[in-house]
Design an enzyme around this catalytic site. Structure first.
Site, mmCIF file in Angstrom:
data_model
loop_
_atom_site.group_PDB
_atom_site.id
_atom_site.type_symbol
_atom_site.label_atom_id
_atom_site.label_comp_id
_atom_site.label_asym_id
_atom_site.label_seq_id
_atom_site.Cartn_x
_atom_site.Cartn_y
_atom_site.Cartn_z
ATOM 1 C CB SER A 83 36.585 38.808 42.812
ATOM 2 O OG SER A 83 36.156 38.906 41.464
ATOM 3 C CE LYS A 121 32.459 36.514 36.458
ATOM 4 N NZ LYS A 121 33.629 36.175 37.294
ATOM 5 C CB SER A 158 36.469 33.398 36.265
ATOM 6 O OG SER A 158 35.277 34.055 35.893
#
Length: 264
Positions: free
Chosen positions: A81, A138, A226
């Protein structure tokens, strides 16, 4: 249901190891006695090892080495992604250090050796708290005890604004080109500088919270695209997988050699 490669690898290692051990302890001595008897009587006889045992002998060491490397040393992941752009792009293949945050048993993920904890600014892979079978990646921005606030698309840690400097407009090719034109900024995360993307067409999501003990606050560098701790909460320490440290391949319709190397 997600495919659990770790569980499959453990199963293959155990099964092949048990077959090999059973053959060595129970079957092999009988075959050896048969060969010795054949030699005494002048007959020719070769050791007839079952095919399943041959496969177990061949693959057990391979399964074991891969299991040890993947569980305790390093594990590969692919970025699917745009949530970590511009730092990580769709199609990046990364390596994740499995021991920086402690040695954990495969499948059950129980920590057996505490070697360290995430530092602010680390790019961490962890199991998504709402669905632990799904790996997420992340940047760790909040440590246990930190007060984290996010408003007007700016990050505050313990009341201190994390400075941002506009670099320009972001431009890229490939699967993430829908982010072209986003604002590229450099953020100073208490001495750790990194790039983020801001989408001026999206409204910011406000957060003001304190990170509980044993948890972390994680955010994507692509701030307006996000799904992270601002929306689903904190990352439990138990869910940590490891620290991303190296891009070993980038494939998005072709190899982009310039992407290979350490992660910002």
């Amino acid at each position: 249901m997600s495919f659990d490669f770790s569980a499959l690898l453990v199963l293959l290692t155990v099964v092949s190891g048990v077959i090999w051990a059973f053959d060595s302890a129970v079957l092999a001595p009988g075959r050896k006695r048969a060969i010795e008897e054949a030699q005494r009587t002048g007959e020719e006889d070769a050791e007839n090892v079952p095919v399943l045992v041959e496969y177990a002998r061949s693959f057990f060491p391979v399964f074991l080495i891969v299991l040890l490397l993947r569980s305790f040393i390093v594990e590969p992941f692919r970025i699917p992604s745009a949530s970590m752009m511009p730092t990580l792009l769709i199609g990046d293949f990364i390596l994740v250090n499995k021991f920086d945050y402690g040695i954990r048993l495969p499948v059950v993920n129980s920590k057996v050796l505490d070697l360290g904890a995430p530092e602010r600014g680390d790019i961490a892979v962890f199991r998504y708290p709402k669905n632990p079978e799904t790996p997420y990646i992340k940047r760790i921005v909040g440590l246990p005890g930190d007060r984290i606030a996010y408003r007007d698309k700016q990050l505050y840690i313990n009341g201190e604004l994390m400075p941002q400097e506009t670099v320009g407009r972001y431009e890229t090719n490939g699967s993430g080109n829908d982010m072209n034109g986003a604002i590229l900024r450099q953020e100073d995360l208490l001495g750790m500088e990194h790039h983020i993307l801001i989408d001026s067409d999206r409204s910011g999501f406000k957060v003001d919270t304190v990170v509980p003990e044993g948890h972390y606050f994680a955010m994507g560098d692509n701030r307006d695209h996000s799904s992270d701790s601002r929306f689903w909460g904190f990352v439990p320490e138990h869910n940590l997988v490891g620290k991303a440290f190296f891009i070993w391949m980038h494939w998005d319709g072709g190899i982009e050699w310039s992407r290979l190397g350490t992660i910002e």
